[in-house]
Write a protein that holds these residues in place. Structure first.
Motif, PDB file in Angstrom:
ATOM      1  N   ASP A   1      36.951   2.973 -17.870  1.00  0.00           N
ATOM      2  CA  ASP A   1      37.526   3.901 -16.891  1.00  0.00           C
ATOM      3  C   ASP A   1      36.462   4.458 -15.968  1.00  0.00           C
ATOM      4  OD1 ASP A   1      39.965   3.447 -18.034  1.00  0.00           O
ATOM      5  OD2 ASP A   1      39.984   5.296 -19.236  1.00  0.00           O
ATOM      6  N   ASN A   2      35.321   4.808 -16.546  1.00  0.00           N
ATOM      7  CA  ASN A   2      34.233   5.349 -15.720  1.00  0.00           C
ATOM      8  C   ASN A   2      33.711   4.309 -14.731  1.00  0.00           C
ATOM      9  OD1 ASN A   2      34.439   7.774 -17.073  1.00  0.00           O
ATOM     10  ND2 ASN A   2      32.752   7.340 -18.506  1.00  0.00           N
ATOM     11  N   ALA A   3      33.675   3.058 -15.174  1.00  0.00           N
ATOM     12  CA  ALA A   3      33.211   2.003 -14.262  1.00  0.00           C
ATOM     13  C   ALA A   3      34.178   1.833 -13.094  1.00  0.00           C
ATOM     14  CB  ALA A   3      33.054   0.694 -15.042  1.00  0.00           C
ATOM     15  N   VAL A   4      35.495   1.840 -13.411  1.00  0.00           N
ATOM     16  CA  VAL A   4      36.497   1.717 -12.342  1.00  0.00           C
ATOM     17  C   VAL A   4      36.405   2.901 -11.389  1.00  0.00           C
ATOM     18  CG1 VAL A   4      38.971   1.666 -11.845  1.00  0.00           C
ATOM     19  CG2 VAL A   4      38.036   0.293 -13.720  1.00  0.00           C
ATOM     20  N   LYS A   5      36.336   4.096 -11.948  1.00  0.00           N
ATOM     21  CA  LYS A   5      36.260   5.294 -11.122  1.00  0.00           C
ATOM     22  C   LYS A   5      34.992   5.323 -10.290  1.00  0.00           C
ATOM     23  CE  LYS A   5      38.309   8.979  -9.781  1.00  0.00           C
ATOM     24  NZ  LYS A   5      39.570   8.870  -9.009  1.00  0.00           N
ATOM     25  N   ALA A   6      33.883   4.855 -10.871  1.00  0.00           N
ATOM     26  CA  ALA A   6      32.632   4.816 -10.118  1.00  0.00           C
ATOM     27  C   ALA A   6      32.734   3.857  -8.948  1.00  0.00           C
ATOM     28  CB  ALA A   6      31.492   4.404 -11.063  1.00  0.00           C
ATOM     29  N   ALA A   7      33.418   2.719  -9.171  1.00  0.00           N
ATOM     30  CA  ALA A   7      33.607   1.769  -8.059  1.00  0.00           C
ATOM     31  C   ALA A   7      34.472   2.392  -6.969  1.00  0.00           C
ATOM     32  CB  ALA A   7      34.239   0.486  -8.595  1.00  0.00           C
ATOM     33  N   GLU A   8      35.532   3.088  -7.358  1.00  0.00           N
ATOM     34  CA  GLU A   8      36.393   3.746  -6.366  1.00  0.00           C
ATOM     35  C   GLU A   8      35.616   4.826  -5.602  1.00  0.00           C
ATOM     36  OE1 GLU A   8      39.640   5.219  -8.610  1.00  0.00           O
ATOM     37  OE2 GLU A   8      40.642   3.260  -8.843  1.00  0.00           O
ATOM     38  N   ASP A   9      34.813   5.597  -6.330  1.00  0.00           N
ATOM     39  CA  ASP A   9      34.023   6.626  -5.666  1.00  0.00           C
ATOM     40  C   ASP A   9      33.017   6.007  -4.706  1.00  0.00           C
ATOM     41  OD1 ASP A   9      35.382   8.582  -7.021  1.00  0.00           O
ATOM     42  OD2 ASP A   9      33.878   8.803  -8.614  1.00  0.00           O
ATOM     43  N   GLU A  10      32.472   4.880  -5.082  1.00  0.00           N
ATOM     44  CA  GLU A  10      31.501   4.216  -4.200  1.00  0.00           C
ATOM     45  C   GLU A  10      32.178   3.756  -2.908  1.00  0.00           C
ATOM     46  OE1 GLU A  10      27.791   3.050  -3.008  1.00  0.00           O
ATOM     47  OE2 GLU A  10      28.354   4.196  -4.801  1.00  0.00           O
ATOM     48  N   VAL A  11      33.393   3.233  -3.027  1.00  0.00           N
ATOM     49  CA  VAL A  11      34.135   2.811  -1.830  1.00  0.00           C
ATOM     50  C   VAL A  11      34.466   4.030  -0.960  1.00  0.00           C
ATOM     51  CG1 VAL A  11      36.300   1.801  -0.999  1.00  0.00           C
ATOM     52  CG2 VAL A  11      35.069   0.754  -2.924  1.00  0.00           C
ATOM     53  N   ALA A  12      34.897   5.102  -1.618  1.00  0.00           N
ATOM     54  CA  ALA A  12      35.227   6.318  -0.867  1.00  0.00           C
ATOM     55  C   ALA A  12      33.998   6.878  -0.158  1.00  0.00           C
ATOM     56  CB  ALA A  12      35.826   7.352  -1.815  1.00  0.00           C
ATOM     57  N   LEU A  13      32.866   6.830  -0.829  1.00  0.00           N
ATOM     58  CA  LEU A  13      31.635   7.317  -0.212  1.00  0.00           C
ATOM     59  C   LEU A  13      31.229   6.440   0.970  1.00  0.00           C
ATOM     60  CD1 LEU A  13      29.491   8.306  -3.337  1.00  0.00           C
ATOM     61  CD2 LEU A  13      30.426   9.849  -1.610  1.00  0.00           C
ATOM     62  N   LEU A  14      31.386   5.153   0.850  1.00  0.00           N
ATOM     63  CA  LEU A  14      31.055   4.257   1.963  1.00  0.00           C
ATOM     64  C   LEU A  14      31.977   4.519   3.165  1.00  0.00           C
ATOM     65  CD1 LEU A  14      30.431   0.874   0.082  1.00  0.00           C
ATOM     66  CD2 LEU A  14      28.720   2.343   1.205  1.00  0.00           C
ATOM     67  N   THR A  15      33.255   4.749   2.860  1.00  0.00           N
ATOM     68  CA  THR A  15      34.209   5.036   3.947  1.00  0.00           C
ATOM     69  C   THR A  15      33.867   6.361   4.617  1.00  0.00           C
ATOM     70  OG1 THR A  15      35.937   3.818   2.750  1.00  0.00           O
ATOM     71  CG2 THR A  15      36.638   5.356   4.488  1.00  0.00           C
ATOM     72  N   ALA A  16      33.545   7.381   3.795  1.00  0.00           N
ATOM     73  CA  ALA A  16      33.208   8.685   4.354  1.00  0.00           C
ATOM     74  C   ALA A  16      31.936   8.606   5.183  1.00  0.00           C
ATOM     75  CB  ALA A  16      33.063   9.711   3.237  1.00  0.00           C
ATOM     76  N   ARG A  17      30.963   7.860   4.730  1.00  0.00           N
ATOM     77  CA  ARG A  17      29.719   7.713   5.494  1.00  0.00           C
ATOM     78  C   ARG A  17      29.975   6.953   6.813  1.00  0.00           C
ATOM     79  NH1 ARG A  17      27.568   6.410   0.143  1.00  0.00           N
ATOM     80  NH2 ARG A  17      26.425   8.235  -0.649  1.00  0.00           N
ATOM     81  N   TYR A  18      30.856   5.962   6.720  1.00  0.00           N
ATOM     82  CA  TYR A  18      31.213   5.234   7.959  1.00  0.00           C
ATOM     83  C   TYR A  18      31.896   6.157   8.972  1.00  0.00           C
ATOM     84  CZ  TYR A  18      33.648   2.076  11.119  1.00  0.00           C
ATOM     85  OH  TYR A  18      34.153   1.460  12.269  1.00  0.00           O
ATOM     86  N   ASP A  19      32.796   7.011   8.463  1.00  0.00           N
ATOM     87  CA  ASP A  19      33.476   7.948   9.371  1.00  0.00           C
ATOM     88  C   ASP A  19      32.471   8.899  10.022  1.00  0.00           C
ATOM     89  OD1 ASP A  19      35.885   6.787   8.761  1.00  0.00           O
ATOM     90  OD2 ASP A  19      36.422   8.274   7.207  1.00  0.00           O
ATOM     91  N   VAL A  20      31.499   9.338   9.254  1.00  0.00           N
ATOM     92  CA  VAL A  20      30.469  10.232   9.819  1.00  0.00           C
ATOM     93  C   VAL A  20      29.652   9.480  10.860  1.00  0.00           C
ATOM     94  CG1 VAL A  20      28.380  11.550   9.298  1.00  0.00           C
ATOM     95  CG2 VAL A  20      30.366  11.696   7.784  1.00  0.00           C
ATOM     96  N   ARG A  21      29.302   8.269  10.506  1.00  0.00           N
ATOM     97  CA  ARG A  21      28.513   7.481  11.468  1.00  0.00           C
ATOM     98  C   ARG A  21      29.283   7.239  12.761  1.00  0.00           C
ATOM     99  NH1 ARG A  21      23.554   6.666  13.216  1.00  0.00           N
ATOM    100  NH2 ARG A  21      23.239   4.552  14.065  1.00  0.00           N
ATOM    101  N   ARG A  22      30.548   6.887  12.628  1.00  0.00           N
ATOM    102  CA  ARG A  22      31.369   6.667  13.835  1.00  0.00           C
ATOM    103  C   ARG A  22      31.530   7.958  14.622  1.00  0.00           C
ATOM    104  NH1 ARG A  22      37.374   4.545  13.015  1.00  0.00           N
ATOM    105  NH2 ARG A  22      37.549   6.692  12.238  1.00  0.00           N
ATOM    106  N   GLY A  23      31.665   9.097  13.928  1.00  0.00           N
ATOM    107  CA  GLY A  23      31.780  10.384  14.637  1.00  0.00           C
ATOM    108  C   GLY A  23      30.526  10.704  15.424  1.00  0.00           C
ATOM    109  N   ILE A  24      29.388  10.345  14.831  1.00  0.00           N
ATOM    110  CA  ILE A  24      28.123  10.592  15.547  1.00  0.00           C
ATOM    111  C   ILE A  24      28.071   9.742  16.812  1.00  0.00           C
ATOM    112  CG2 ILE A  24      25.611  10.305  15.388  1.00  0.00           C
ATOM    113  CD1 ILE A  24      25.836  10.993  12.406  1.00  0.00           C
ATOM    114  N   LEU A  25      28.488   8.482  16.727  1.00  0.00           N
ATOM    115  CA  LEU A  25      28.476   7.613  17.897  1.00  0.00           C
ATOM    116  C   LEU A  25      29.476   8.104  18.964  1.00  0.00           C
ATOM    117  CD1 LEU A  25      28.280   4.091  16.197  1.00  0.00           C
ATOM    118  CD2 LEU A  25      26.434   5.338  17.355  1.00  0.00           C
ATOM    119  N   ASP A  26      30.645   8.587  18.518  1.00  0.00           N
ATOM    120  CA  ASP A  26      31.641   9.066  19.494  1.00  0.00           C
ATOM    121  C   ASP A  26      31.139  10.314  20.236  1.00  0.00           C
ATOM    122  OD1 ASP A  26      33.328   7.016  18.829  1.00  0.00           O
ATOM    123  OD2 ASP A  26      34.515   8.206  17.408  1.00  0.00           O
TER     124      ASP A  26
END
Length: 429
Positions: free
Chosen positions: A123-148
């Motif tokens: 369960d922790n491995a699955v949750k860690a993978a989901e958190d990693e995806v969420a973190l990548l998405t959140a970082r991408y949104d921040v990066r795109r906001g900076i460019l905008d």
């Protein structure tokens, strides 16, 4: 009246005359001589046999106790008293049913903990993978906001304001997500630690149960003979003088109770105290006959072993000043029926003296009274050997008559017991 008086007077005179005649007829008693018991000095063969009492002891005794298993314990196996055992042979065994149940329960808890750990890790491995995806998405949104927001100078004020708000929201979402991921990881680690502790607890319980099960089989630490202990729980209330039964197969006991002794085979010996007058008659290797009240009618053979060179007085309750020596008797092949602590009687075959000048032991001191005519003379002698009843002496001759008691004491007793016979009163002169 006068006739009666004359008659009575005649009777009195007749009685007095008869008394005087009897007194004169009784002969005077001769002087009484003291009656002194005596014996003659003889020359004959004498065997220096020594008699003693002793106690059976073992070189090593191992007391085997019931293991600490908790609750009441049942003996499912017990070697009988007197049986010989070898090193590591089973002496007694406790019913392992309770501990086997505890072992099975601990194994089940351990398996359950192992499964929980596997599930938590997955369960922790699955949750860690989901958190990693969420973190990548959140970082991408921040990066795109900076460019905008970098192109706000080229667009209208309203769109520029939207870009700034979007960037702030993305950054806030990333920060919250990072905090959630961190807290979630700590929670998962804590949950995993709890399950790991449950697994460790189950493993320790399993190891303890297995250790107790192994301890329920008690083995002999060395070659020896088994002697079962008294079962003090069998009779309930114990009172002085009560005879208790030995432990038997099927009895109930508790942890820490002494169940049996293992007495080292070949180490059985007898310890006895020998009077100083008998010690000179003993030598290492002499044979001794041994009997025990515990085995009536049986005779065993032992040998004289170590002879103590240090004398000691008897116990404080013994009214004697005779010094005693500790003597050890050993067995070539000890009988397994002989039990340590039993008292025994010993007869030690001594040397045989030829042509020994001997007297009864009661008169065999450093002096004797030898008869010379109608009296006794004191004469110094030397005692060279002695037995329980005879003493070998020098300083007197064969055939001499010696007194068995002090003649002066015998004379005083005779004088005090004799008294003169008084003459009857009224004897005519």
């Amino acid at each position: 009246m006068k006739g009666r008086r004359a008659l009575w007077g005649g009777v009195v005179l007749a009685v007095l005359a008869i008394g005087a005649t009897l007194a004169l007829a009784v002969p005077a008693l001769p002087d009484r001589k003291p009656d002194i018991p005596s014996t003659r000095v003889v020359r004959d063969s004498l065997k220096l046999t020594v008699y003693a009492t002793g106690e059976l002891r073992a070189g090593r005794i191992a007391t085997l106790v019931a293991p600490s298993a908790g609750g009441m314990l049942r003996l499912v196996k017990l070697v009988s008293t007197g049986a010989s055992v070898k090193k590591d042979d089973v002496v007694f065994e406790i019913d392992p049913a309770d501990q086997e149940f505890a072992l099975a329960e601990a194994k089940s808890e351990l398996a359950e903990a192992e499964q929980q750990i596997l599930k938590l890790n997955a369960d922790n491995a699955v949750k860690a993978a989901e958190d990693e995806v969420a973190l990548l998405t959140a970082r991408y949104d921040v990066r795109r906001g900076i460019l905008d927001t970098a192109a706000n100078d080229l667009i209208g004020a309203i769109d520029a304001k939207k870009n700034v708000l979007t960037l702030q929201e993305a950054r806030a979402r990333l920060a919250q997500l990072e905090q959630d991921v961190k807290e979630r990881a700590a929670t998962n680690d804590a949950a995993l630690a709890v399950v790991l502790e449950q697994r460790n607890k189950a493993r320790l319980a399993m190891e303890r149960a297995q250790f107790i099960i192994d301890g329920l089989i008690v083995k002999a630490p060395f070659d020896g003979v088994v002697a079962a202990k008294e079962n003090r729980d069998a009779a309930g209330n114990f009172f002085f003088g009560q005879t208790l039964p030995e432990y038997r197969q099927g009895d109930i006991t508790s942890a820490g109770r002494a169940i049996a002794d293992v007495i080292e085979a070949g180490g059985m010996e007898v310890r006895a105290k020998i009077n100083e007058t008998d010690r000179d008659n003993l030598q290492s290797g002499q044979l001794a006959k041994l009997t025990s009240d515990a085995l009536p009618g049986e005779t065993f053979t032992a040998k004289v072993g170590a002879l103590s060179g240090l004398a000691s007085r008897g116990n404080f309750w013994e009214a004697t000043a005779v010094r005693q020596f500790d003597v050890t008797f050993t067995f070539d092949h000890p009988d397994p029926r002989l039990r340590a602590g039993s008292s025994v009687r010993l007869v030690i075959d001594g040397l045989e003296l030829k042509d020994a000048l001997q007297v009864p032991r009661q008169s065999g001191k450093t002096f004797v009274y030898v008869r010379a005519g109608d009296r006794y003379e004191r004469r110094d002698v030397k005692v060279t050997n002695s037995t329980e009843s005879r003493a070998v002496v020098s300083g007197i001759n064969e055939g001499d008559v010696i007194a068995l008691i002090d003649p002066e004491i015998a004379a005083k007793r005779t004088t005090s017991s004799s008294s003169p016979i008084a003459a009857p009163s009224g004897t005519p002169k």
